[in-house]
Design a protein around this motif. Structure first.
Motif, mmCIF file in Angstrom:
data_model
loop_
_atom_site.group_PDB
_atom_site.id
_atom_site.type_symbol
_atom_site.label_atom_id
_atom_site.label_comp_id
_atom_site.label_asym_id
_atom_site.label_seq_id
_atom_site.Cartn_x
_atom_site.Cartn_y
_atom_site.Cartn_z
ATOM 1 N N TYR A 188 0.835 -1.199 0.000
ATOM 2 C CA TYR A 188 0.000 0.000 0.000
ATOM 3 C C TYR A 188 0.871 1.251 0.000
ATOM 4 O O TYR A 188 1.913 1.309 0.673
ATOM 5 C CB TYR A 188 -0.907 0.016 1.240
ATOM 6 N N THR A 189 0.457 2.262 -0.753
ATOM 7 C CA THR A 189 1.103 3.576 -0.726
ATOM 8 C C THR A 189 0.042 4.653 -0.540
ATOM 9 O O THR A 189 -1.130 4.453 -0.874
ATOM 10 C CB THR A 189 1.876 3.860 -2.023
ATOM 11 N N LYS A 190 0.454 5.796 -0.035
ATOM 12 C CA LYS A 190 -0.493 6.874 0.239
ATOM 13 C C LYS A 190 -1.156 7.381 -1.033
ATOM 14 O O LYS A 190 -2.296 7.888 -1.001
ATOM 15 C CB LYS A 190 0.225 8.023 0.949
ATOM 16 N N GLN A 191 -0.488 7.218 -2.168
ATOM 17 C CA GLN A 191 -1.054 7.675 -3.431
ATOM 18 C C GLN A 191 -2.314 6.891 -3.804
ATOM 19 O O GLN A 191 -3.118 7.340 -4.627
ATOM 20 C CB GLN A 191 -0.014 7.550 -4.553
ATOM 21 N N GLN A 192 -2.504 5.733 -3.205
ATOM 22 C CA GLN A 192 -3.680 4.912 -3.497
ATOM 23 C C GLN A 192 -4.913 5.338 -2.700
ATOM 24 O O GLN A 192 -6.024 4.899 -3.004
ATOM 25 C CB GLN A 192 -3.375 3.436 -3.197
ATOM 26 N N LEU A 193 -4.719 6.172 -1.712
ATOM 27 C CA LEU A 193 -5.819 6.515 -0.802
ATOM 28 C C LEU A 193 -7.040 7.097 -1.516
ATOM 29 O O LEU A 193 -8.175 6.677 -1.228
ATOM 30 C CB LEU A 193 -5.317 7.471 0.285
ATOM 31 N N PRO A 194 -6.897 8.047 -2.456
ATOM 32 C CA PRO A 194 -8.094 8.565 -3.137
ATOM 33 C C PRO A 194 -8.893 7.480 -3.858
ATOM 34 O O PRO A 194 -10.129 7.510 -3.855
ATOM 35 C CB PRO A 194 -7.523 9.595 -4.124
ATOM 36 N N GLU A 195 -8.194 6.509 -4.461
ATOM 37 C CA GLU A 195 -8.883 5.417 -5.140
ATOM 38 C C GLU A 195 -9.663 4.557 -4.145
ATOM 39 O O GLU A 195 -10.809 4.178 -4.394
ATOM 40 C CB GLU A 195 -7.860 4.557 -5.906
ATOM 41 N N PHE A 196 -9.070 4.270 -3.005
ATOM 42 C CA PHE A 196 -9.740 3.447 -2.001
ATOM 43 C C PHE A 196 -10.976 4.170 -1.455
ATOM 44 O O PHE A 196 -12.012 3.558 -1.196
ATOM 45 C CB PHE A 196 -8.777 3.111 -0.853
ATOM 46 N N ARG A 197 -10.858 5.486 -1.327
ATOM 47 C CA ARG A 197 -11.970 6.256 -0.749
ATOM 48 C C ARG A 197 -13.122 6.458 -1.742
ATOM 49 O O ARG A 197 -14.211 6.856 -1.330
ATOM 50 C CB ARG A 197 -11.453 7.600 -0.233
ATOM 51 N N ARG A 198 -12.901 6.172 -2.992
ATOM 52 C CA ARG A 198 -14.016 6.180 -3.936
ATOM 53 C C ARG A 198 -15.061 5.141 -3.539
ATOM 54 O O ARG A 198 -16.260 5.318 -3.769
ATOM 55 C CB ARG A 198 -13.523 5.861 -5.347
ATOM 56 N N PHE A 199 -14.595 4.057 -2.953
ATOM 57 C CA PHE A 199 -15.477 2.939 -2.615
ATOM 58 C C PHE A 199 -15.737 2.827 -1.115
ATOM 59 O O PHE A 199 -16.632 2.108 -0.694
ATOM 60 C CB PHE A 199 -14.854 1.636 -3.134
ATOM 61 N N ASN A 200 -14.927 3.516 -0.323
ATOM 62 C CA ASN A 200 -15.134 3.543 1.128
ATOM 63 C C ASN A 200 -14.604 4.886 1.641
ATOM 64 O O ASN A 200 -13.438 5.002 2.004
ATOM 65 C CB ASN A 200 -14.409 2.383 1.813
ATOM 66 N N PRO A 201 -15.457 5.917 1.683
ATOM 67 C CA PRO A 201 -15.011 7.260 2.064
ATOM 68 C C PRO A 201 -14.391 7.343 3.451
ATOM 69 O O PRO A 201 -13.598 8.257 3.726
ATOM 70 C CB PRO A 201 -16.305 8.095 1.995
ATOM 71 N N SER A 202 -14.703 6.401 4.329
ATOM 72 C CA SER A 202 -14.161 6.449 5.698
ATOM 73 C C SER A 202 -12.852 5.679 5.847
ATOM 74 O O SER A 202 -12.274 5.648 6.934
ATOM 75 C CB SER A 202 -15.194 5.892 6.686
ATOM 76 N N PHE A 203 -12.370 5.070 4.755
ATOM 77 C CA PHE A 203 -11.128 4.287 4.842
ATOM 78 C C PHE A 203 -9.966 5.208 5.210
ATOM 79 O O PHE A 203 -9.709 6.203 4.542
ATOM 80 C CB PHE A 203 -10.835 3.601 3.507
ATOM 81 N N ASN A 204 -9.240 4.856 6.281
ATOM 82 C CA ASN A 204 -8.146 5.710 6.751
ATOM 83 C C ASN A 204 -7.096 4.874 7.470
ATOM 84 O O ASN A 204 -7.206 4.619 8.667
ATOM 85 C CB ASN A 204 -8.655 6.813 7.669
ATOM 86 N N PRO A 205 -6.063 4.424 6.757
ATOM 87 C CA PRO A 205 -5.023 3.629 7.406
ATOM 88 C C PRO A 205 -4.137 4.439 8.344
ATOM 89 O O PRO A 205 -3.300 3.868 9.040
ATOM 90 C CB PRO A 205 -4.217 3.079 6.220
ATOM 91 N N TYR A 206 -4.347 5.778 8.356
ATOM 92 C CA TYR A 206 -3.529 6.642 9.217
ATOM 93 C C TYR A 206 -4.283 7.053 10.473
ATOM 94 O O TYR A 206 -3.983 8.081 11.081
ATOM 95 C CB TYR A 206 -3.054 7.860 8.426
ATOM 96 N N ASP A 207 -5.208 6.226 10.863
ATOM 97 C CA ASP A 207 -5.944 6.425 12.107
ATOM 98 C C ASP A 207 -5.731 5.193 12.980
ATOM 99 O O ASP A 207 -5.551 4.084 12.474
ATOM 100 C CB ASP A 207 -7.438 6.618 11.825
#
Length: 394
Positions: free
Chosen positions: A167-186
């Motif tokens: 996983y890289t941080k650049q992937q976060l916007p793509e993941f949040r398209r399908f799960n807006p609450s996804f946050n590996p930095y919490d």
């Protein structure tokens, strides 16, 4: 105090914590990692055993050279990123060790890492080790590596961006398209990963999401496979300490754990994750004094029954051939036997023609012919006794 070179790896906060942790020891094993660097073996034979509280390394390795000059630039030790790879694994192993110590401090009655393993507590110990795997992976890969560029912290031209995760941080916007609450930095992401590793459950992503996002699907497939592998290896590792239980490839070793009806798992998990969050994200020196305990887990019983995915060949000293050739070993152990045997010898001292011969004996494993070739060479001297039980499989 020695000043740090701008290219010193000690600028990595968790590595700085590791080298200052007074509850950690180090052990250089009589091995040559050049066999791995040159691509002759799939995995280094160094291994680890977090219950011992020691970071293991090879006597002949990039890590060994760097360990004497940690404050210097890492560039001169990091040919082909060999040093960075070994240092990141040492941090991963350190977080395992730290988690073992944290668990024992919080719940000493569990006797994790040294208590008797029986049928009743076996799966609880599997859970505890998987909890430490969650600590090591989320701490290093998610809460640190995926959130930074290592070259911004230590400008040494490394290509390493992750270790156990993809996983890289650049992937976060793509993941949040399908799960807006996804946050590996919490801090709550710890629960997400623990549930995946232990119970093979995931919340927040639908099957449709996986179908529509190759990036999300690749990440999920990696984590599911990683979780299955960790469950299988953990069960095999723990069974190696029992003379009354031997698991086989026929057993469903990758099966998810069953949820516990008692609250101690949840309470312990919350305690561990909150300390890890402070250690990783707030960079707090949280060091855990290991409690007095019995000797850590060590395999017992007949040497004929050893599993070389979890047994240190160096433990047997000069008699290692007698143990290695005691009886035919299952095919899944062959690569680990080969890597352990050849790594006992300094690669640069072996004639290149003999190296080629040895590599031809790797699969199927031909121990008798290997012994004939290697009798012309002396193994690396073992300066101090090495433990019998080491987790070599990967």
């Amino acid at each position: 105090m020695t000043s740090l070179h701008p290219e010193s790896l000690l600028h990595v906060p968790i590595l700085s914590q590791m080298v200052r942790d007074p509850n950690l020891t180090y052990a250089a094993r009589a091995l040559d990692n050049n066999w791995y660097y040159d691509g002759h073996i799939e995995l280094p034979a160094t291994g680890f055993n977090p219950a011992r509280g020691a970071i293991l390394s090879a006597k002949i390795s990039a890590y060994s050279k760097w360990s004497k000059r940690k404050s210097d630039s890492a560039r001169k030790f990091n040919f082909e990123d060999n040093l960075m790879h070994e240092v990141l694994f040492s941090i991963h192993d350190y977080l395992h060790i730290w988690a073992y110590q944290t668990i024992n401090s919080a719940r000493p009655e569990l006797e994790f890492g040294f208590g008797e393993i029986n049928q009743e507590n076996f799966e609880d110990f599997v859970y505890l080790h998987l909890l430490t795997e969650t600590v090591a992976t989320i701490g290093l890969d998610y809460w640190y590596l995926s959130n930074i560029d290592l070259n911004d912290v230590v400008p040494v031209g490394t290509k390493k961006n992750n270790l156990a995760a993809n996983y890289t941080k650049q992937q976060l916007p793509e993941f949040r398209r399908f799960n807006p609450s996804f946050n590996p930095y919490d801090v709550s992401f710890f629960d997400f990963l623990e549930n995946l590793y232990c119970y093979s459950t995931v919340k927040g992503f639908t099957g449709t999401a996986l179908e529509r996002s190759p990036t999300l699907l690749a990440w999920m497939k990696h984590e599911y496979k990683y979780a299955e592998t960790q469950r299988r290896l953990t069960r095999l590792w723990l069974s190696s300490f029992r003379t009354d239980l031997k698991l086989s490839v026929e057993d469903d070793l990758e099966r998810p754990l069953k949820k516990s009806k008692t609250p101690w798992r949840t309470e312990l998990s919350q305690h561990v994750k909150n300390l890890l969050w402070k250690k990783m994200t707030q960079k707090k020196d949280i060091f855990i004094n290991p409690s007095k305990k019995a000797p850590c887990w060590e395999a017992k019983g007949n040497f004929d029954d050893v599993d070389f995915r979890f047994t240190n060949l160096n433990f047997f000293g000069d008699d290692y051939w007698q143990i290695a050739q005691a009886k035919p070993r299952p095919k899944e152990q062959e690569q680990y036997m080969f890597s352990q045997i050849v790594s006992k010898y300094q690669l640069e001292l072996i004639d290149p023609d003999d190296v080629e011969l040895l590599l031809k004996m790797k699969a199927p494993l031909d121990l008798q012919s290997m012994r004939a070739v290697l009798r012309n060479y002396s193994p690396i001297s073992i300066s101090r006794p090495e433990p019998r039980s080491i987790f070599v499989a990967g």
